[in-house]
Design a protein around this motif. Structure first.
Motif, mmCIF file in Angstrom:
data_model
loop_
_atom_site.group_PDB
_atom_site.id
_atom_site.type_symbol
_atom_site.label_atom_id
_atom_site.label_comp_id
_atom_site.label_asym_id
_atom_site.label_seq_id
_atom_site.Cartn_x
_atom_site.Cartn_y
_atom_site.Cartn_z
ATOM 1 N N UNK A 148 5.767 -11.637 35.390
ATOM 2 C CA UNK A 148 5.724 -10.631 34.321
ATOM 3 C C UNK A 148 5.515 -11.313 32.968
ATOM 4 N N UNK A 149 6.090 -12.507 32.808
ATOM 5 C CA UNK A 149 5.961 -13.205 31.520
ATOM 6 C C UNK A 149 4.513 -13.645 31.283
ATOM 7 N N UNK A 150 3.828 -14.047 32.364
ATOM 8 C CA UNK A 150 2.412 -14.441 32.252
ATOM 9 C C UNK A 150 1.606 -13.309 31.632
ATOM 10 N N UNK A 151 1.871 -12.092 32.074
ATOM 11 C CA UNK A 151 1.123 -10.943 31.532
ATOM 12 C C UNK A 151 1.597 -10.598 30.123
ATOM 13 N N UNK A 152 2.900 -10.669 29.930
ATOM 14 C CA UNK A 152 3.440 -10.282 28.613
ATOM 15 C C UNK A 152 3.017 -11.254 27.517
ATOM 16 N N UNK A 153 2.804 -12.528 27.884
ATOM 17 C CA UNK A 153 2.470 -13.540 26.870
ATOM 18 C C UNK A 153 0.955 -13.768 26.756
ATOM 19 N N UNK A 154 0.158 -13.021 27.478
ATOM 20 C CA UNK A 154 -1.296 -13.227 27.490
ATOM 21 C C UNK A 154 -1.863 -13.232 26.065
ATOM 22 N N UNK A 155 -2.670 -14.238 25.771
ATOM 23 C CA UNK A 155 -3.344 -14.296 24.465
ATOM 24 C C UNK A 155 -2.443 -14.732 23.320
ATOM 25 N N UNK A 156 -1.259 -15.272 23.640
ATOM 26 C CA UNK A 156 -0.306 -15.630 22.574
ATOM 27 C C UNK A 156 -0.743 -16.875 21.816
ATOM 28 N N UNK A 157 -0.674 -16.800 20.484
ATOM 29 C CA UNK A 157 -0.832 -18.009 19.671
ATOM 30 C C UNK A 157 0.564 -18.591 19.412
ATOM 31 N N UNK A 158 1.541 -17.693 19.232
ATOM 32 C CA UNK A 158 2.945 -18.110 19.103
ATOM 33 C C UNK A 158 3.789 -17.172 19.962
ATOM 34 N N UNK A 159 4.834 -17.726 20.554
ATOM 35 C CA UNK A 159 5.808 -16.887 21.269
ATOM 36 C C UNK A 159 7.180 -17.169 20.674
ATOM 37 N N UNK A 160 7.863 -16.124 20.224
ATOM 38 C CA UNK A 160 9.254 -16.279 19.784
ATOM 39 C C UNK A 160 10.159 -15.805 20.919
ATOM 40 N N UNK A 161 10.925 -16.727 21.461
ATOM 41 C CA UNK A 161 11.851 -16.391 22.546
ATOM 42 C C UNK A 161 13.218 -16.100 21.931
ATOM 43 N N UNK A 162 13.632 -14.846 22.027
ATOM 44 C CA UNK A 162 14.992 -14.491 21.596
ATOM 45 C C UNK A 162 15.911 -14.849 22.765
ATOM 46 N N UNK A 163 16.901 -15.679 22.482
ATOM 47 C CA UNK A 163 17.771 -16.169 23.563
ATOM 48 C C UNK A 163 18.432 -15.000 24.300
ATOM 49 N N UNK A 164 18.619 -15.199 25.599
ATOM 50 C CA UNK A 164 19.179 -14.148 26.444
ATOM 51 C C UNK A 164 20.668 -13.941 26.139
ATOM 52 N N UNK A 165 21.185 -12.794 26.553
ATOM 53 C CA UNK A 165 22.627 -12.570 26.355
ATOM 54 C C UNK A 165 23.446 -13.014 27.573
ATOM 55 N N UNK A 166 22.863 -13.809 28.449
ATOM 56 C CA UNK A 166 23.628 -14.442 29.529
ATOM 57 C C UNK A 166 24.141 -15.797 29.030
#
Ligand SMILES: NC(=O)c1ccc[n+]([C@@H]2O[C@H](COP(=O)([O-])OP(=O)(O)OC[C@H]3O[C@@H](n4cnc5c(N)ncnc54)[C@H](OP(=O)(O)O)[C@@H]3O)[C@@H](O)[C@H]2O)c1
Length: 291
Positions: free
Chosen positions: A58-76
């Motif tokens: 799912x991340x591969x599709x969600x990040x498609x075409x990204x120049x930058x990705x900001x990862x908000x840390x998980x709540x785990x």
């Protein structure tokens, strides 16, 4: 395209909001677990895609075409957190992002006594071993946490909590705006940022003082025994592991792990950080605030 994860979370939603003040919506995408909760963003022209850190495809599709990705840390926390962050970092790298940003913490350290700080340190370490340029936003301790620590102090006149230490309490809104500015000004920081915190650190004694000033009623700081306080929480239905993690937070504060302050946040924002007094004003019942 700038992709932000956690776009339906408290920090992520505010980051996207502030980013849209700076970047056209067609250059902004969110990766969210439930796209149904991001209808408002889609309506504003933001690309909304399903992305779950536990589902790399799912991340591969969600990040498609990204120049930058900001990862908000998980709540785990613990291994689950680190595994989720690593999956997101790998996916951002594989999507060809030129920079990966991550919401770390001012207290990120491998020798912390507070578990989330170990997770942030492990994630930063993984980022530094990934060849993609990265920025670890070393966010200040969320000021919202103070609301929880105050407990029933406004009603009882006693702020009862374990022994603590100074913490540079920082507003979500300030951290979100800073993240948006850093995203829009790509490459402004490389690697871990200086601490992005309010410029002063307050312990609960000082917080009780601010509450006294705000309400006009004396609020006394009462130091509770760690184990007794944890038992009170579990007695009220708080799960034992959560109570124990909260005790670790106090232990870390006593060691000065969250006492770092600086001006980096205010420099980025080009305005003063939100003072804890305003946050407490919002937290308190308006009828209890002295005008
Ligand atoms: N600086 C500090 O003092 C401090 C204090 C507490 C926490 N934090 C960290 O800051 C983060 C953001 O804070 P917040 O206030 O925005 O908390 P929050 O509202 O709970 O946001 C957490 C975000 O993580 C997302 N998430 C959880 N599991 C995920 C998964 N498997 N895949 C993708 N995304 C996932 C959630 O997605 P959904 O929107 O789908 O739920 C949510 O958007 C927290 O998660 C935590 O790591 C920092």
């Amino acid at each position: 395209m700038i992709i932000v994860t956690g776009g339906t979370g408290r920090l992520g939603a505010q980051i996207v909001d502030r980013l849209l003040d700076r970047v056209p919506a067609e250059r902004v995408g969110v990766s969210v677990r439930d796209p149904g909760r991001a209808g408002d963003l889609a309506a504003r022209g933001v690309r909304v895609r399903h992305g779950d850190f536990t589902d790399p495809r799912s991340l591969g599709e969600a990040f498609e075409g990204a120049t930058q990705v900001l990862i908000v840390s998980t709540n785990r926390t613990g291994e689950a957190a680190t595994a989720q962050h690593i999956a997101a970092i790998d996916a951002a790298r594989d999507a060809g992002a030129g920079r990966i940003l991550y919401t770390s913490h001012q207290g990120a350290a491998a020798d912390s006594v507070f578990a989330p700080m170990l997770d942030h340190a492990a994630t930063e370490s993984y980022l530094s071993r990934t060849r993609t340029p990265f920025t670890a936003l070393r966010n200040g301790f969320y000021a919202d946490t103070v609301r929880l620590l105050i407990g029933r102090a406004l009603e009882t006149g006693e702020l009862v909590a374990p022994a603590d230490g100074p913490v540079s309490w920082t507003a979500h809104a300030d951290l979100a705006e800073a993240a948006a500015i850093v995203l829009a000004d790509e490459g402004r920081f490389d690697g871990p940022t200086p601490p992005l915190t309010a410029p002063n650190a307050l312990d609960l004694d000082a917080i009780a003082g601010v509450l006294t000033e705000l309400t006009g009623h004396p609020i006394r700081r009462v130091v509770a025994d760690d184990a007794e306080w944890a038992a009170t929480l579990t007695g009220r239905g708080v799960p034992a592991d959560r109570a124990s993690m909260l005790i670790d937070m106090f232990r870390a504060a006593r060691r000065g792990e969250f006492a770092t302050t600086g001006h980096a946040l205010e420099d980025v924002l080009r305005r003063p950080a939100t003072p804890i007094r305003s946050i407490l004003e919002e937290a308190a019942d308006p009828s209890m605030i002295r005008m």
